[in-house]
Design a protein around this motif. Structure first.
Motif, PDB file in Angstrom:
ATOM      1  N   LEU A  17      86.217   9.554 -42.364  1.00 51.68           N
ATOM      2  CA  LEU A  17      87.171  10.011 -41.370  1.00 51.68           C
ATOM      3  C   LEU A  17      88.102  11.001 -42.032  1.00 51.68           C
ATOM      4  O   LEU A  17      88.830  10.665 -42.971  1.00 51.68           O
ATOM      5  CB  LEU A  17      87.960   8.817 -40.807  1.00 51.68           C
ATOM      6  N   VAL A  18      88.066  12.250 -41.581  1.00 54.24           N
ATOM      7  CA  VAL A  18      88.883  13.317 -42.143  1.00 54.24           C
ATOM      8  C   VAL A  18      89.666  13.958 -41.007  1.00 54.24           C
ATOM      9  O   VAL A  18      89.073  14.492 -40.059  1.00 54.24           O
ATOM     10  CB  VAL A  18      88.021  14.375 -42.867  1.00 54.24           C
ATOM     11  N   ALA A  19      90.980  13.897 -41.108  1.00 53.14           N
ATOM     12  CA  ALA A  19      91.859  14.487 -40.089  1.00 53.14           C
ATOM     13  C   ALA A  19      91.493  13.987 -38.682  1.00 53.14           C
ATOM     14  O   ALA A  19      91.498  14.735 -37.718  1.00 53.14           O
ATOM     15  CB  ALA A  19      91.798  16.007 -40.135  1.00 53.14           C
ATOM     16  N   GLY A  20      91.167  12.687 -38.595  1.00 48.72           N
ATOM     17  CA  GLY A  20      90.867  12.089 -37.307  1.00 48.72           C
ATOM     18  C   GLY A  20      89.474  12.355 -36.782  1.00 48.72           C
ATOM     19  O   GLY A  20      89.127  11.911 -35.686  1.00 48.72           O
ATOM     20  N   LYS A  21      88.639  13.069 -37.562  1.00 52.33           N
ATOM     21  CA  LYS A  21      87.286  13.396 -37.114  1.00 52.33           C
ATOM     22  C   LYS A  21      86.255  12.761 -38.029  1.00 52.33           C
ATOM     23  O   LYS A  21      86.448  12.683 -39.239  1.00 52.33           O
ATOM     24  CB  LYS A  21      87.086  14.922 -37.084  1.00 52.33           C
ATOM     25  N   LEU A  22      85.153  12.314 -37.443  1.00 48.81           N
ATOM     26  CA  LEU A  22      84.072  11.744 -38.231  1.00 48.81           C
ATOM     27  C   LEU A  22      83.359  12.835 -39.015  1.00 48.81           C
ATOM     28  O   LEU A  22      83.083  13.911 -38.486  1.00 48.81           O
ATOM     29  CB  LEU A  22      83.057  11.038 -37.330  1.00 48.81           C
ATOM     30  N   ARG A  23      83.056  12.551 -40.264  1.00 55.00           N
ATOM     31  CA  ARG A  23      82.266  13.470 -41.091  1.00 55.00           C
ATOM     32  C   ARG A  23      81.056  12.704 -41.600  1.00 55.00           C
ATOM     33  O   ARG A  23      81.174  11.575 -42.076  1.00 55.00           O
ATOM     34  CB  ARG A  23      83.100  14.001 -42.256  1.00 55.00           C
ATOM     35  N   ILE A  24      79.906  13.333 -41.496  1.00 54.06           N
ATOM     36  CA  ILE A  24      78.645  12.680 -41.838  1.00 54.06           C
ATOM     37  C   ILE A  24      78.073  13.314 -43.098  1.00 54.06           C
ATOM     38  O   ILE A  24      77.951  14.529 -43.187  1.00 54.06           O
ATOM     39  CB  ILE A  24      77.629  12.814 -40.685  1.00 54.06           C
ATOM     40  N   HIS A  25      77.702  12.489 -44.084  1.00 55.21           N
ATOM     41  CA  HIS A  25      77.033  12.953 -45.295  1.00 55.21           C
ATOM     42  C   HIS A  25      75.705  12.190 -45.378  1.00 55.21           C
ATOM     43  O   HIS A  25      75.698  10.974 -45.539  1.00 55.21           O
ATOM     44  CB  HIS A  25      77.872  12.695 -46.543  1.00 55.21           C
ATOM     45  N   ALA A  26      74.602  12.903 -45.248  1.00 53.96           N
ATOM     46  CA  ALA A  26      73.299  12.243 -45.182  1.00 53.96           C
ATOM     47  C   ALA A  26      72.312  12.903 -46.131  1.00 53.96           C
ATOM     48  O   ALA A  26      72.374  14.116 -46.355  1.00 53.96           O
ATOM     49  CB  ALA A  26      72.751  12.294 -43.753  1.00 53.96           C
ATOM     50  N   PRO A  27      71.380  12.126 -46.710  1.00 56.61           N
ATOM     51  CA  PRO A  27      70.301  12.740 -47.489  1.00 56.61           C
ATOM     52  C   PRO A  27      69.508  13.708 -46.628  1.00 56.61           C
ATOM     53  O   PRO A  27      69.408  13.537 -45.400  1.00 56.61           O
ATOM     54  CB  PRO A  27      69.445  11.536 -47.917  1.00 56.61           C
TER      55      PRO A  27
END
Length: 471
Positions: A17-27
């Protein structure tokens, strides 16, 4: 806990969660359109879950490294150190960013911000040395970042950048340099040149994000981990889990494949050259939408579809039906690594068989199955595969493959309204690490592609033909 959490963990997908927004890190290749829709549908639950976890001390899964004089290298760092030892003057692994600073500029403020960045990120104080003929990494206690101040016209910027990018001595910290170009019109351009052994594409975004925060006079939360913690943990994980995965990779490369012999314009030099060409092209929105339709119907990600097209192209050009393509796979599997700068990349060698008697959907299905199997065995390092297969390292070729594929679907930093604008990364003397690198950027509606190629092997006109064949 909802099943979505277990599924994401199983696939090594990290949600932050960055600045209220979801951030996705995926292979690479794991995040399908269907899974992305499921994540969007569970957005509110995921945000609540992250906030709940933040209320307690997060278990990063990675213990802090014990205090000692030096630390092990990750598998990716070992590979880059080996390449450095073979050619210390190469610029192939210089990663360069250019930032425009708008508004009032203060030289003292720039120095202060870089001091804070160097203190925050141990990677910016890391250097390497040999201990009993084995490379290790050490972290300098304090470094005064050297910032060069240059002047020139904005039209000269490419030439200034080209002269600024120079080889690094990996045995001396810091392994980054900064330079500020002031133009006669009063513009300010910050150049940050970093050796790849201490950074990656996601880390470049971290550096810019932290730079912006500090430039605005705001504070940053302490980092729970540093790169050395990850390096020590990775070595342990590879020892524990890699043993069981070794047999998979030896079976995968039973019968050593031959690199595709592409129709080059010039003879291959004995030592990999430094002449490089770059070609940009794109797929239109309708073409991109059609590829996504194929993905939905076949259960394949857009990464897999583009890789399949690339593999077929290489097979057609070489006349070979056994093709190995190298890909980088992000290795930020733990939330505690979200803000850490460093080289979090594993190299995967994907071997596929685009035989002429197969239909396309059959080949795509085979490629999808093989790709997922390889992604399930990430702990046995590529470098160890090379050693096990006893493939000799030469100055003219890379082991196992000479073609590379990069698929990027993360958001790049842009203008933030606070006087800092990230320009497109510039490499005025960009050296191709492989015969051909295909980079695909997926910002949403259409695909943008870049071919970086060896100018010692191919003419620009040849790459234009290859791009046409790809389309």
């Amino acid at each position: 806990m909802k099943p979505i959490i277990s599924r994401l963990r199983k696939l090594n997908i990290e949600i932050s969660l960055v600045a209220g927004k979801l951030r996705i890190h995926a292979p690479e290749g794991v995040l399908t359109g269907e899974l992305l829709e499921e994540i969007k549908a569970s957005k509110d639950y995921l945000i609540e879950y992250i906030l709940e976890v933040r209320g307690n001390r997060p278990d990063t899964g990675i213990p802090p490294a014990e205090k000692k004089r030096y630390f092990r290298l990750t598998s990716a760092q070992r590979r880059l150190y080996t390449l450095y030892a073979m050619d210390r003057d190469s610029l192939a692994y210089n990663e360069t960013q250019v930032i425009r600073l708008d508004g009032d500029f203060q030289e003292d403020k720039l120095r202060r911000v870089f001091r804070q960045l160097v203190q925050r990120h141990e990677s910016l104080r890391t250097y390497f040395e040999l201990v009993e003929n084995e490379p290790v990494q050490r972290i300098a206690g304090a470094i005064e970042p050297a910032i060069g101040f240059l002047e020139g016209e904005e039209s000269w910027l490419d030439r200034i950048i080209a002269s600024f990018i120079r080889p690094f001595d990996l045995h001396r910290a810091p392994l980054f340099r900064a330079g500020l170009v002031t133009t006669s019109a009063g513009g300010h351009f910050l150049i940050v040149d970093t050796h790849h052994i201490i950074t990656d594409a996601f880390s470049e975004g971290i550096l810019i994000r932290d730079f912006r925060t500090l430039w605005k006079g705001e504070s940053l939360d302490p980092l729970p981990l540093q790169y050395k913690d990850y390096a020590e943990w990775q070595g342990h994980m590879h020892r524990m889990k890699g043993i069981g995965q070794r047999e998979f990779w030896l079976r995968e490369f039973a019968g050593e494949p031959k690199p595709p012999e592409l129709p080059a314009d010039f003879p291959r030099p004995a030592v990999k050259g430094r002449t490089t060409g770059v070609l940009h092209f794109e797929l239109q929105a309708a073409e991109t939408a059609a590829l996504r339709d194929i993905g939905r119907e076949s259960g394949a990600s857009l990464f897999m579809i583009l890789l399949s097209i690339y593999t077929i192209l290489l097979a057609k050009l070489s006349g070979q039906e056994d093709i190995v393509v190298g890909i980088p796979m992000a290795d930020r599997q733990h939330a505690g690594l979200e803000g850490v700068m460093g080289l979090f990349i594993n190299t995967l060698a994907l071997r596929n068989y685009p035989r002429g008697d197969k239909g396309y959907l059959e080949f795509l299905s085979d490629l999808r199955t093989r790709t997922l199997a390889c992604l399930d065995h990430p702990y046995y390092p590529y470098e160890d595969i090379i050693d096990d297969l006893r493939i000799a390292r030469t100055t003219g070729r890379n082991p196992l493959f000479d073609v590379w594929f990069i698929y990027q679907n993360y958001e790049k930093a842009g203008q933030d309204g606070h006087g800092i604008v990230l320009l497109e990364s510039r490499r005025a003397e960009r050296e191709s690490k492989f015969d051909i690198i295909l980079e695909a950027s997926d910002p949403g509606s259409q695909i943008f592609l870049t071919i970086v190629y060896s100018g010692d092997l191919f003419r620009q006109s040849t790459m234009e033909r290859f791009a046409g064949y790809f389309r």
